[in-house]
Motif scaffolding. Structure first.
Motif, PDB file in Angstrom:
ATOM      1  N   SER A  54       2.999  12.674  -1.290  1.00  0.00           N
ATOM      2  CA  SER A  54       4.294  12.526  -1.939  1.00  0.00           C
ATOM      3  C   SER A  54       5.265  11.742  -1.057  1.00  0.00           C
ATOM      4  O   SER A  54       6.073  10.966  -1.550  1.00  0.00           O
ATOM      5  CB  SER A  54       4.877  13.895  -2.286  1.00  0.00           C
ATOM      6  N   LYS A  55       5.179  11.927   0.253  1.00  0.00           N
ATOM      7  CA  LYS A  55       6.031  11.171   1.163  1.00  0.00           C
ATOM      8  C   LYS A  55       5.658   9.696   1.143  1.00  0.00           C
ATOM      9  O   LYS A  55       6.512   8.820   1.140  1.00  0.00           O
ATOM     10  CB  LYS A  55       5.907  11.722   2.581  1.00  0.00           C
ATOM     11  N   GLN A  56       4.370   9.406   1.082  1.00  0.00           N
ATOM     12  CA  GLN A  56       3.916   8.025   1.080  1.00  0.00           C
ATOM     13  C   GLN A  56       4.315   7.330  -0.215  1.00  0.00           C
ATOM     14  O   GLN A  56       4.709   6.183  -0.208  1.00  0.00           O
ATOM     15  CB  GLN A  56       2.403   7.978   1.243  1.00  0.00           C
ATOM     16  N   LYS A  57       4.241   8.020  -1.333  1.00  0.00           N
ATOM     17  CA  LYS A  57       4.588   7.406  -2.606  1.00  0.00           C
ATOM     18  C   LYS A  57       6.075   7.077  -2.687  1.00  0.00           C
ATOM     19  O   LYS A  57       6.459   6.112  -3.309  1.00  0.00           O
ATOM     20  CB  LYS A  57       4.196   8.331  -3.755  1.00  0.00           C
ATOM     21  N   SER A  58       6.920   7.875  -2.072  1.00  0.00           N
ATOM     22  CA  SER A  58       8.355   7.639  -2.158  1.00  0.00           C
ATOM     23  C   SER A  58       8.789   6.447  -1.300  1.00  0.00           C
ATOM     24  O   SER A  58       9.835   5.884  -1.532  1.00  0.00           O
ATOM     25  CB  SER A  58       9.125   8.892  -1.749  1.00  0.00           C
ATOM     26  N   ASP A  59       7.979   6.076  -0.318  1.00  0.00           N
ATOM     27  CA  ASP A  59       8.344   4.977   0.557  1.00  0.00           C
ATOM     28  C   ASP A  59       7.818   3.631   0.087  1.00  0.00           C
ATOM     29  O   ASP A  59       8.082   2.625   0.716  1.00  0.00           O
ATOM     30  CB  ASP A  59       7.819   5.240   1.976  1.00  0.00           C
ATOM     31  N   VAL A  60       7.056   3.590  -1.009  1.00  0.00           N
ATOM     32  CA  VAL A  60       6.475   2.344  -1.493  1.00  0.00           C
ATOM     33  C   VAL A  60       6.810   2.161  -2.967  1.00  0.00           C
ATOM     34  O   VAL A  60       6.609   3.062  -3.777  1.00  0.00           O
ATOM     35  CB  VAL A  60       4.939   2.339  -1.299  1.00  0.00           C
ATOM     36  N   ILE A  61       7.310   0.998  -3.300  1.00  0.00           N
ATOM     37  CA  ILE A  61       7.568   0.630  -4.690  1.00  0.00           C
ATOM     38  C   ILE A  61       6.466  -0.333  -5.096  1.00  0.00           C
ATOM     39  O   ILE A  61       6.297  -1.387  -4.488  1.00  0.00           O
ATOM     40  CB  ILE A  61       8.954  -0.030  -4.847  1.00  0.00           C
ATOM     41  N   SER A  62       5.717   0.029  -6.123  1.00  0.00           N
ATOM     42  CA  SER A  62       4.587  -0.784  -6.562  1.00  0.00           C
ATOM     43  C   SER A  62       4.953  -1.572  -7.815  1.00  0.00           C
ATOM     44  O   SER A  62       5.483  -1.019  -8.779  1.00  0.00           O
ATOM     45  CB  SER A  62       3.386   0.114  -6.841  1.00  0.00           C
ATOM     46  N   ILE A  63       4.652  -2.872  -7.771  1.00  0.00           N
ATOM     47  CA  ILE A  63       4.871  -3.752  -8.918  1.00  0.00           C
ATOM     48  C   ILE A  63       3.526  -4.381  -9.253  1.00  0.00           C
ATOM     49  O   ILE A  63       2.916  -5.050  -8.417  1.00  0.00           O
ATOM     50  CB  ILE A  63       5.914  -4.845  -8.618  1.00  0.00           C
ATOM     51  N   ASP A  64       3.041  -4.159 -10.470  1.00  0.00           N
ATOM     52  CA  ASP A  64       1.764  -4.703 -10.917  1.00  0.00           C
ATOM     53  C   ASP A  64       2.010  -5.913 -11.804  1.00  0.00           C
ATOM     54  O   ASP A  64       2.819  -5.862 -12.733  1.00  0.00           O
ATOM     55  CB  ASP A  64       0.971  -3.654 -11.695  1.00  0.00           C
ATOM     56  N   VAL A  65       1.287  -7.002 -11.514  1.00  0.00           N
ATOM     57  CA  VAL A  65       1.396  -8.228 -12.307  1.00  0.00           C
ATOM     58  C   VAL A  65       0.011  -8.517 -12.871  1.00  0.00           C
ATOM     59  O   VAL A  65      -0.956  -8.663 -12.126  1.00  0.00           O
ATOM     60  CB  VAL A  65       1.890  -9.415 -11.450  1.00  0.00           C
ATOM     61  N   SER A  66      -0.080  -8.613 -14.202  1.00  0.00           N
ATOM     62  CA  SER A  66      -1.374  -8.875 -14.823  1.00  0.00           C
ATOM     63  C   SER A  66      -1.616 -10.383 -14.901  1.00  0.00           C
ATOM     64  O   SER A  66      -0.711 -11.193 -14.682  1.00  0.00           O
ATOM     65  CB  SER A  66      -1.423  -8.270 -16.229  1.00  0.00           C
ATOM     66  N   LYS A  67      -2.857 -10.760 -15.250  1.00  0.00           N
ATOM     67  CA  LYS A  67      -3.194 -12.182 -15.311  1.00  0.00           C
ATOM     68  C   LYS A  67      -2.482 -12.886 -16.452  1.00  0.00           C
ATOM     69  O   LYS A  67      -2.300 -14.094 -16.427  1.00  0.00           O
ATOM     70  CB  LYS A  67      -4.699 -12.370 -15.421  1.00  0.00           C
ATOM     71  N   SER A  68      -2.019 -12.138 -17.452  1.00  0.00           N
ATOM     72  CA  SER A  68      -1.266 -12.747 -18.559  1.00  0.00           C
ATOM     73  C   SER A  68       0.224 -12.853 -18.247  1.00  0.00           C
ATOM     74  O   SER A  68       0.987 -13.356 -19.069  1.00  0.00           O
ATOM     75  CB  SER A  68      -1.483 -11.940 -19.837  1.00  0.00           C
ATOM     76  N   GLY A  69       0.660 -12.374 -17.073  1.00  0.00           N
ATOM     77  CA  GLY A  69       2.055 -12.495 -16.670  1.00  0.00           C
ATOM     78  C   GLY A  69       2.895 -11.269 -16.966  1.00  0.00           C
ATOM     79  O   GLY A  69       4.112 -11.299 -16.775  1.00  0.00           O
TER      80      GLY A  69
END
Length: 134
Positions: A54-69
């Protein structure tokens, strides 16, 4: 006479093992003594795995970009222009968080760079780009 000559040659062929055994015992004693002084340090096993995750998840913001944009943040689909606003709102919850942009293999570089620019405009200093596992 021939018999004495044969015995003398056989006596010369013996190898004295005493010096080799002395060296082996000296090395054994050396390794036993030096291993006794090694400080054994370990991990603190009292921490639970859930707290660390839970500590690790709060320190990282994940942004996913698909091949279609298509861009996803926290599992929901967003527009590229709203990346800055969403990143700023997540930074309010976790200041100093790092951003990881995960792009699929076939994603156009221009889309990833545009998302990177939007994240930089949000004021994030720690940004990394990685390839998505999918």
């Amino acid at each position: 006479m021939a018999f004495k000559k044969y015995l003398k040659i056989k006596d010369d062929m013996l190898i004295d093992m005493t010096p080799m055994l002395d060296i082996v015992f000296i090395l054994l004693i050396f390794f036993i003594i030096t291993s006794a002084f090694v400080d054994t340090s370990g991990f603190d096993y009292n921490k639970t795995r859930e707290n660390a995750l839970s500590k690790q998840k709060s320190d990282v913001i994940s942004i996913d970009v698909s091949k279609s944009g298509l861009v996803r943040m926290k599992g929901r689909l967003i527009d590229i222009q709203s990346v800055t606003a969403n990143t700023q709102s997540m930074l309010a919850d976790a200041p100093g968080a790092a951003v990881v942009i995960q792009a699929e293999r076939e994603t156009l570089h221009g889309v990833v760079i545009e998302v990177l620019d939007m994240v930089k405009m949000a004021g994030v200093s720690k940004v990394s780009i990685s390839q998505s596992r999918e």
